[in-house]
Design an enzyme around this catalytic site. Structure first.
Site, PDB file in Angstrom:
ATOM      1  CE  LYS A 152      -2.154  -1.318   3.783  1.00  7.54           C
ATOM      2  NZ  LYS A 152      -1.478  -2.628   4.010  1.00  7.54           N
ATOM      3  NE  ARG A 173      -4.678  -1.722   9.895  1.00  2.83           N
ATOM      4  CZ  ARG A 173      -3.570  -1.234   9.339  1.00  2.83           C
ATOM      5  NH1 ARG A 173      -3.487   0.017   9.014  1.00  2.83           N
ATOM      6  NH2 ARG A 173      -2.560  -2.019   9.135  1.00  2.83           N
ATOM      7  NE  ARG A 178       7.615  -2.653   6.104  1.00  6.46           N
ATOM      8  CZ  ARG A 178       6.303  -2.519   6.325  1.00  6.46           C
ATOM      9  NH1 ARG A 178       5.553  -1.903   5.443  1.00  6.46           N
ATOM     10  NH2 ARG A 178       5.763  -3.024   7.405  1.00  6.46           N
ATOM     11  NE  ARG A 234       6.152  -0.835  10.088  1.00  4.15           N
ATOM     12  CZ  ARG A 234       5.004  -0.760   9.410  1.00  4.15           C
ATOM     13  NH1 ARG A 234       4.933   0.044   8.354  1.00  4.15           N
ATOM     14  NH2 ARG A 234       3.957  -1.459   9.770  1.00  4.15           N
ATOM     15  NE  ARG A 268       1.875  -5.665  10.791  1.00  6.25           N
ATOM     16  CZ  ARG A 268       2.942  -5.354  10.060  1.00  6.25           C
ATOM     17  NH1 ARG A 268       4.118  -5.896  10.294  1.00  6.25           N
ATOM     18  NH2 ARG A 268       2.821  -4.497   9.071  1.00  6.25           N
TER      19      ARG A 268
HETATM   20  P1  AP5 Z   1       4.772  -1.614   1.811  1.00 10.68           P
HETATM   21  O1  AP5 Z   1       4.451  -0.697   0.683  1.00 10.68           O
HETATM   22  O2  AP5 Z   1       5.484  -1.046   2.987  1.00 10.68           O
HETATM   23  O3  AP5 Z   1       3.446  -2.404   2.277  1.00 10.68           O
HETATM   24  P2  AP5 Z   1       2.197  -1.899   3.092  1.00 10.68           P
HETATM   25  O4  AP5 Z   1       1.001  -2.587   2.534  1.00 10.68           O
HETATM   26  O5  AP5 Z   1       2.150  -0.405   3.162  1.00 10.68           O
HETATM   27  O6  AP5 Z   1       2.559  -2.551   4.497  1.00 10.68           O
HETATM   28  P3  AP5 Z   1       2.424  -2.041   5.992  1.00 10.68           P
HETATM   29  O7  AP5 Z   1       3.131  -3.056   6.857  1.00 10.68           O
HETATM   30  O8  AP5 Z   1       2.896  -0.617   6.153  1.00 10.68           O
HETATM   31  O9  AP5 Z   1       0.925  -2.139   6.211  1.00 10.68           O
HETATM   32  P4  AP5 Z   1       0.235  -2.285   7.521  1.00 10.68           P
HETATM   33  O10 AP5 Z   1      -1.136  -2.031   7.050  1.00 10.68           O
HETATM   34  O11 AP5 Z   1       0.440  -3.501   8.305  1.00 10.68           O
HETATM   35  O12 AP5 Z   1       0.964  -1.206   8.458  1.00 10.68           O
HETATM   36  P5  AP5 Z   1       0.595   0.283   8.869  1.00 10.68           P
HETATM   37  O13 AP5 Z   1       1.836   1.064   8.892  1.00 10.68           O
HETATM   38  O14 AP5 Z   1      -0.565   0.785   8.104  1.00 10.68           O
HETATM   39  O15 AP5 Z   1       5.597  -2.855   1.199  1.00 10.68           O
HETATM   40  C1  AP5 Z   1       6.099  -3.879   2.043  1.00 10.68           C
HETATM   41  C2  AP5 Z   1       7.488  -4.339   1.522  1.00 10.68           C
HETATM   42  O16 AP5 Z   1       7.321  -4.998   0.253  1.00 10.68           O
HETATM   43  C3  AP5 Z   1       8.458  -3.182   1.256  1.00 10.68           C
HETATM   44  O17 AP5 Z   1       9.743  -3.600   1.598  1.00 10.68           O
HETATM   45  C4  AP5 Z   1       8.352  -2.923  -0.282  1.00 10.68           C
HETATM   46  O18 AP5 Z   1       9.555  -2.425  -0.823  1.00 10.68           O
HETATM   47  C5  AP5 Z   1       8.049  -4.332  -0.800  1.00 10.68           C
HETATM   48  N1  AP5 Z   1       7.139  -4.334  -1.934  1.00 10.68           N
HETATM   49  C6  AP5 Z   1       6.040  -3.544  -2.110  1.00 10.68           C
HETATM   50  N2  AP5 Z   1       5.433  -3.843  -3.280  1.00 10.68           N
HETATM   51  C7  AP5 Z   1       6.159  -4.853  -3.849  1.00 10.68           C
HETATM   52  C8  AP5 Z   1       6.018  -5.588  -5.066  1.00 10.68           C
HETATM   53  N3  AP5 Z   1       5.022  -5.360  -5.923  1.00 10.68           N
HETATM   54  N4  AP5 Z   1       6.942  -6.551  -5.339  1.00 10.68           N
HETATM   55  C9  AP5 Z   1       7.954  -6.808  -4.463  1.00 10.68           C
HETATM   56  N5  AP5 Z   1       8.137  -6.134  -3.298  1.00 10.68           N
HETATM   57  C10 AP5 Z   1       7.247  -5.172  -2.992  1.00 10.68           C
HETATM   58  O19 AP5 Z   1       0.075   0.041  10.371  1.00 10.68           O
HETATM   59  C11 AP5 Z   1       0.965  -0.358  11.398  1.00 10.68           C
HETATM   60  C12 AP5 Z   1       0.182  -0.551  12.690  1.00 10.68           C
HETATM   61  O20 AP5 Z   1      -0.422   0.694  13.090  1.00 10.68           O
HETATM   62  C13 AP5 Z   1      -0.981  -1.542  12.629  1.00 10.68           C
HETATM   63  O21 AP5 Z   1      -0.569  -2.875  12.795  1.00 10.68           O
HETATM   64  C14 AP5 Z   1      -1.852  -1.036  13.780  1.00 10.68           C
HETATM   65  O22 AP5 Z   1      -1.311  -1.433  15.033  1.00 10.68           O
HETATM   66  C15 AP5 Z   1      -1.707   0.473  13.669  1.00 10.68           C
HETATM   67  N6  AP5 Z   1      -2.741   1.065  12.779  1.00 10.68           N
HETATM   68  C16 AP5 Z   1      -2.531   1.682  11.591  1.00 10.68           C
HETATM   69  N7  AP5 Z   1      -3.688   2.067  11.046  1.00 10.68           N
HETATM   70  C17 AP5 Z   1      -4.661   1.689  11.914  1.00 10.68           C
HETATM   71  C18 AP5 Z   1      -6.071   1.783  11.882  1.00 10.68           C
HETATM   72  N8  AP5 Z   1      -6.721   2.352  10.840  1.00 10.68           N
HETATM   73  N9  AP5 Z   1      -6.767   1.259  12.927  1.00 10.68           N
HETATM   74  C19 AP5 Z   1      -6.142   0.674  13.971  1.00 10.68           C
HETATM   75  N10 AP5 Z   1      -4.804   0.543  14.062  1.00 10.68           N
HETATM   76  C20 AP5 Z   1      -4.054   1.042  13.019  1.00 10.68           C
END
Ligand code: AP5
Length: 216
Positions: free
Chosen positions: A14, A88, A127, A160, A171
Protein backbone atom coordinates in the site's frame (compact mmCIF):
# COMPACT_ATOMS: atom_id res chain seq x y z
CA UNK A 1 -12.98 16.77 -0.87
CA UNK A 2 -12.51 13.46 -2.59
CA UNK A 3 -11.11 10.23 -1.18
CA UNK A 4 -9.54 7.01 -2.43
CA UNK A 5 -8.86 4.06 -0.12
CA UNK A 6 -5.94 1.63 -0.42
CA UNK A 7 -6.99 -1.72 1.05
CA UNK A 8 -4.96 -4.87 1.49
CA UNK A 9 -3.12 -7.03 3.98
CA UNK A 10 -0.02 -5.77 5.81
CA UNK A 11 2.90 -5.73 3.41
CA UNK A 12 0.81 -5.98 0.23
CA UNK A 13 2.46 -2.76 -0.97
CA UNK A 14 0.00 0.00 0.00
CA UNK A 15 2.74 2.46 0.97
CA UNK A 16 4.75 1.60 -2.14
CA UNK A 17 1.77 2.25 -4.44
CA UNK A 18 0.94 5.43 -2.52
CA UNK A 19 4.38 6.85 -3.39
CA UNK A 20 3.43 6.68 -7.11
CA UNK A 21 -0.06 8.16 -6.64
CA UNK A 22 1.31 11.06 -4.57
CA UNK A 23 3.29 12.13 -7.65
CA UNK A 24 -0.12 12.86 -9.24
CA UNK A 25 -0.91 15.41 -6.53
CA UNK A 26 -3.04 13.43 -4.08
CA UNK A 27 -2.55 13.84 -0.31
CA UNK A 28 -1.31 10.57 1.25
CA UNK A 29 -2.74 9.78 4.68
CA UNK A 30 -1.22 6.68 6.29
CA UNK A 31 -2.63 6.06 9.77
CA UNK A 32 0.40 3.82 10.43
CA UNK A 33 2.74 6.77 9.67
CA UNK A 34 0.62 9.19 11.73
CA UNK A 35 0.78 6.81 14.69
CA UNK A 36 4.53 6.23 14.29
CA UNK A 37 5.03 10.06 14.29
CA UNK A 38 3.29 10.17 17.67
CA UNK A 39 5.41 7.26 18.92
CA UNK A 40 8.59 9.16 17.90
CA UNK A 41 7.34 12.33 19.64
CA UNK A 42 6.59 10.31 22.78
CA UNK A 43 3.06 11.74 23.18
CA UNK A 44 0.69 9.90 25.59
CA UNK A 45 -1.25 8.64 22.56
CA UNK A 46 2.01 7.48 20.95
CA UNK A 47 3.12 5.60 24.05
CA UNK A 48 -0.23 3.75 24.28
CA UNK A 49 -0.27 3.07 20.53
CA UNK A 50 3.29 1.69 20.53
CA UNK A 51 2.36 -1.14 22.91
CA UNK A 52 -0.44 -2.28 20.60
CA UNK A 53 1.47 -1.74 17.34
CA UNK A 54 4.50 -3.71 18.53
CA UNK A 55 2.18 -6.66 19.22
CA UNK A 56 0.54 -6.33 15.79
CA UNK A 57 -2.79 -5.32 17.32
CA UNK A 58 -5.04 -2.42 16.26
CA UNK A 59 -5.16 0.94 17.97
CA UNK A 60 -8.75 1.64 19.18
CA UNK A 61 -11.19 2.90 16.55
CA UNK A 62 -11.98 6.13 18.40
CA UNK A 63 -8.29 7.11 18.51
CA UNK A 64 -7.73 6.56 14.79
CA UNK A 65 -11.05 8.11 13.76
CA UNK A 66 -10.24 11.14 15.95
CA UNK A 67 -6.92 11.65 14.12
CA UNK A 68 -8.64 11.43 10.73
CA UNK A 69 -11.48 13.75 11.79
CA UNK A 70 -8.99 16.45 12.87
CA UNK A 71 -7.00 16.08 9.69
CA UNK A 72 -10.04 16.34 7.39
CA UNK A 73 -11.51 19.28 9.27
CA UNK A 74 -8.19 21.17 9.05
CA UNK A 75 -7.87 20.61 5.28
CA UNK A 76 -9.20 22.65 2.37
CA UNK A 77 -12.45 21.63 0.66
CA UNK A 78 -10.60 20.85 -2.59
CA UNK A 79 -8.17 18.32 -1.09
CA UNK A 80 -8.00 14.81 -2.58
CA UNK A 81 -7.03 12.20 0.00
CA UNK A 82 -5.46 8.79 -0.42
CA UNK A 83 -6.14 6.73 2.71
CA UNK A 84 -3.57 4.00 3.34
CA UNK A 85 -4.34 1.63 6.22
CA UNK A 86 -7.62 3.39 7.02
CA UNK A 87 -10.35 2.30 7.41
CA UNK A 88 -9.41 -1.07 8.91
CA UNK A 89 -12.64 -2.06 10.67
CA UNK A 90 -16.32 -1.75 9.79
CA UNK A 91 -16.71 0.89 12.50
CA UNK A 92 -13.93 2.97 10.91
CA UNK A 93 -15.50 2.56 7.45
CA UNK A 94 -18.86 3.80 8.70
CA UNK A 95 -17.25 6.74 10.50
CA UNK A 96 -15.35 7.66 7.35
CA UNK A 97 -18.61 7.65 5.38
CA UNK A 98 -20.14 10.01 7.95
CA UNK A 99 -17.13 12.34 7.83
CA UNK A 100 -17.13 12.47 4.03
CA UNK A 101 -20.87 13.16 4.02
CA UNK A 102 -20.51 15.96 6.57
CA UNK A 103 -17.86 17.60 4.39
CA UNK A 104 -19.94 17.10 1.21
CA UNK A 105 -17.13 14.99 -0.21
CA UNK A 106 -17.05 11.89 -2.40
CA UNK A 107 -15.50 8.47 -1.90
CA UNK A 108 -14.27 7.62 -5.40
CA UNK A 109 -12.71 4.16 -5.12
CA UNK A 110 -11.28 1.45 -2.90
CA UNK A 111 -8.21 -0.19 -4.44
CA UNK A 112 -7.58 -3.69 -3.08
CA UNK A 113 -4.01 -5.07 -3.31
CA UNK A 114 -4.28 -8.86 -3.30
CA UNK A 115 -1.23 -10.74 -2.09
CA UNK A 116 -0.81 -14.24 -0.56
CA UNK A 117 0.62 -14.70 2.95
CA UNK A 118 3.89 -16.26 1.78
CA UNK A 119 4.80 -13.22 -0.35
CA UNK A 120 3.82 -10.92 2.51
CA UNK A 121 6.13 -12.65 4.97
CA UNK A 122 9.01 -12.34 2.49
CA UNK A 123 8.25 -8.67 1.85
CA UNK A 124 7.87 -7.62 5.46
CA UNK A 125 10.93 -9.45 6.71
CA UNK A 126 13.05 -7.66 4.05
CA UNK A 127 11.45 -4.24 4.41
CA UNK A 128 13.53 -1.27 5.54
CA UNK A 129 12.10 2.21 6.20
CA UNK A 130 13.72 5.61 6.55
CA UNK A 131 13.90 6.74 10.17
CA UNK A 132 13.16 10.32 9.10
CA UNK A 133 10.84 10.47 6.05
CA UNK A 134 9.36 6.95 6.17
CA UNK A 135 10.37 6.05 2.56
CA UNK A 136 9.99 2.30 2.03
CA UNK A 137 12.64 -0.07 0.63
CA UNK A 138 13.21 -3.81 0.42
CA UNK A 139 16.63 -5.41 0.78
CA UNK A 140 16.14 -7.43 -2.43
CA UNK A 141 13.13 -6.07 -4.38
CA UNK A 142 13.68 -2.35 -3.93
CA UNK A 143 17.06 -1.62 -2.30
CA UNK A 144 18.24 1.89 -1.47
CA UNK A 145 21.10 3.02 -3.72
CA UNK A 146 23.43 3.60 -0.76
CA UNK A 147 22.64 0.39 1.14
CA UNK A 148 21.56 1.46 4.63
CA UNK A 149 20.82 5.11 3.82
CA UNK A 150 17.65 6.65 2.38
CA UNK A 151 17.78 7.83 -1.27
CA UNK A 152 15.57 10.84 -0.41
CA UNK A 153 17.31 12.38 2.62
CA UNK A 154 20.37 10.22 3.37
CA UNK A 155 19.03 9.21 6.82
CA UNK A 156 19.43 5.74 8.27
CA UNK A 157 17.08 2.89 7.36
CA UNK A 158 15.62 0.60 10.01
CA UNK A 159 13.53 -2.55 10.35
CA UNK A 160 10.12 -1.82 11.87
CA UNK A 161 9.56 -3.40 15.30
CA UNK A 162 6.35 -5.05 14.01
CA UNK A 163 8.13 -6.69 11.05
CA UNK A 164 9.19 -9.84 12.92
CA UNK A 165 7.82 -13.32 12.18
CA UNK A 166 5.41 -13.73 15.12
CA UNK A 167 4.03 -10.20 14.86
CA UNK A 168 3.56 -10.54 11.09
CA UNK A 169 1.44 -13.69 11.69
CA UNK A 170 -0.67 -11.81 14.25
CA UNK A 171 -1.18 -8.89 11.86
CA UNK A 172 -2.31 -11.25 9.10
CA UNK A 173 -4.78 -12.95 11.44
CA UNK A 174 -6.25 -9.61 12.56
CA UNK A 175 -6.46 -8.45 8.94
CA UNK A 176 -8.53 -11.54 8.04
CA UNK A 177 -10.84 -11.10 11.01
CA UNK A 178 -11.34 -7.33 11.05
CA UNK A 179 -10.31 -5.74 7.76
CA UNK A 180 -11.16 -8.32 5.08
CA UNK A 181 -14.94 -7.76 5.63
CA UNK A 182 -14.43 -4.27 4.16
CA UNK A 183 -13.87 -5.87 0.75
CA UNK A 184 -17.57 -6.77 0.57
CA UNK A 185 -18.52 -3.40 2.11
CA UNK A 186 -17.03 -1.54 -0.87
CA UNK A 187 -17.81 -4.22 -3.47
CA UNK A 188 -21.57 -3.91 -3.01
CA UNK A 189 -21.25 -0.16 -3.58
CA UNK A 190 -19.32 -0.73 -6.83
CA UNK A 191 -16.28 1.07 -5.46
CA UNK A 192 -13.89 -1.89 -5.32
CA UNK A 193 -11.02 -2.38 -7.81
CA UNK A 194 -8.77 -5.40 -7.24
CA UNK A 195 -5.13 -5.57 -8.29
CA UNK A 196 -2.79 -8.57 -8.37
CA UNK A 197 -0.11 -7.24 -6.03
CA UNK A 198 2.27 -10.17 -6.59
CA UNK A 199 3.53 -8.46 -9.78
CA UNK A 200 6.54 -6.15 -9.87
CA UNK A 201 6.38 -2.77 -8.14
CA UNK A 202 6.22 -0.99 -11.51
CA UNK A 203 3.37 -3.20 -12.76
CA UNK A 204 1.36 -2.81 -9.55
CA UNK A 205 1.79 0.98 -9.59
CA UNK A 206 0.72 1.14 -13.26
CA UNK A 207 -2.31 -1.06 -12.55
CA UNK A 208 -3.40 1.28 -9.73
CA UNK A 209 -3.10 4.32 -12.00
CA UNK A 210 -5.09 2.52 -14.71
CA UNK A 211 -7.87 1.48 -12.33
CA UNK A 212 -8.23 5.11 -11.30
CA UNK A 213 -8.30 6.21 -14.93
CA UNK A 214 -5.18 8.32 -14.41
CA UNK A 215 -2.55 8.65 -17.14
CA UNK A 216 0.21 6.04 -16.77
P1 AP5 B 1 4.77 -1.61 1.81
O1 AP5 B 1 4.45 -0.70 0.68
O2 AP5 B 1 5.48 -1.05 2.99
O3 AP5 B 1 3.45 -2.40 2.28
P2 AP5 B 1 2.20 -1.90 3.09
O4 AP5 B 1 1.00 -2.59 2.53
O5 AP5 B 1 2.15 -0.41 3.16
O6 AP5 B 1 2.56 -2.55 4.50
P3 AP5 B 1 2.42 -2.04 5.99
O7 AP5 B 1 3.13 -3.06 6.86
O8 AP5 B 1 2.90 -0.62 6.15
O9 AP5 B 1 0.92 -2.14 6.21
P4 AP5 B 1 0.24 -2.28 7.52
O10 AP5 B 1 -1.14 -2.03 7.05
O11 AP5 B 1 0.44 -3.50 8.31
O12 AP5 B 1 0.96 -1.21 8.46
P5 AP5 B 1 0.59 0.28 8.87
O13 AP5 B 1 1.84 1.06 8.89
O14 AP5 B 1 -0.56 0.78 8.10
O15 AP5 B 1 5.60 -2.85 1.20
C1 AP5 B 1 6.10 -3.88 2.04
C2 AP5 B 1 7.49 -4.34 1.52
O16 AP5 B 1 7.32 -5.00 0.25
C3 AP5 B 1 8.46 -3.18 1.26
O17 AP5 B 1 9.74 -3.60 1.60
C4 AP5 B 1 8.35 -2.92 -0.28
O18 AP5 B 1 9.55 -2.43 -0.82
C5 AP5 B 1 8.05 -4.33 -0.80
N1 AP5 B 1 7.14 -4.33 -1.93
C6 AP5 B 1 6.04 -3.54 -2.11
N2 AP5 B 1 5.43 -3.84 -3.28
C7 AP5 B 1 6.16 -4.85 -3.85
C8 AP5 B 1 6.02 -5.59 -5.07
N3 AP5 B 1 5.02 -5.36 -5.92
N4 AP5 B 1 6.94 -6.55 -5.34
C9 AP5 B 1 7.95 -6.81 -4.46
N5 AP5 B 1 8.14 -6.13 -3.30
C10 AP5 B 1 7.25 -5.17 -2.99
O19 AP5 B 1 0.08 0.04 10.37
C11 AP5 B 1 0.96 -0.36 11.40
C12 AP5 B 1 0.18 -0.55 12.69
O20 AP5 B 1 -0.42 0.69 13.09
C13 AP5 B 1 -0.98 -1.54 12.63
O21 AP5 B 1 -0.57 -2.87 12.79
C14 AP5 B 1 -1.85 -1.04 13.78
O22 AP5 B 1 -1.31 -1.43 15.03
C15 AP5 B 1 -1.71 0.47 13.67
N6 AP5 B 1 -2.74 1.07 12.78
C16 AP5 B 1 -2.53 1.68 11.59
N7 AP5 B 1 -3.69 2.07 11.05
C17 AP5 B 1 -4.66 1.69 11.91
C18 AP5 B 1 -6.07 1.78 11.88
N8 AP5 B 1 -6.72 2.35 10.84
N9 AP5 B 1 -6.77 1.26 12.93
C19 AP5 B 1 -6.14 0.67 13.97
N10 AP5 B 1 -4.80 0.54 14.06
C20 AP5 B 1 -4.05 1.04 13.02
Amino acid sequence: MTAIILLGPPGAGKGTVAEALVEKGITHVSTGNLLRDRVRLGTPLGLEAKKLMDQGRFVPDEVVVGMIRNLLQDSGKDTSFLFDGFPRTLVQAEKLDELILSLEGTLEAAILLECPDQAIIERLSGRRTCTKCGAVYHVKNNPALAGDLCDVDGCELEQRPDDHAETIKKRLQIYTEQTAPLIEYYKIRNLLHSIDATKSIGEVRSAALEKLGWVV
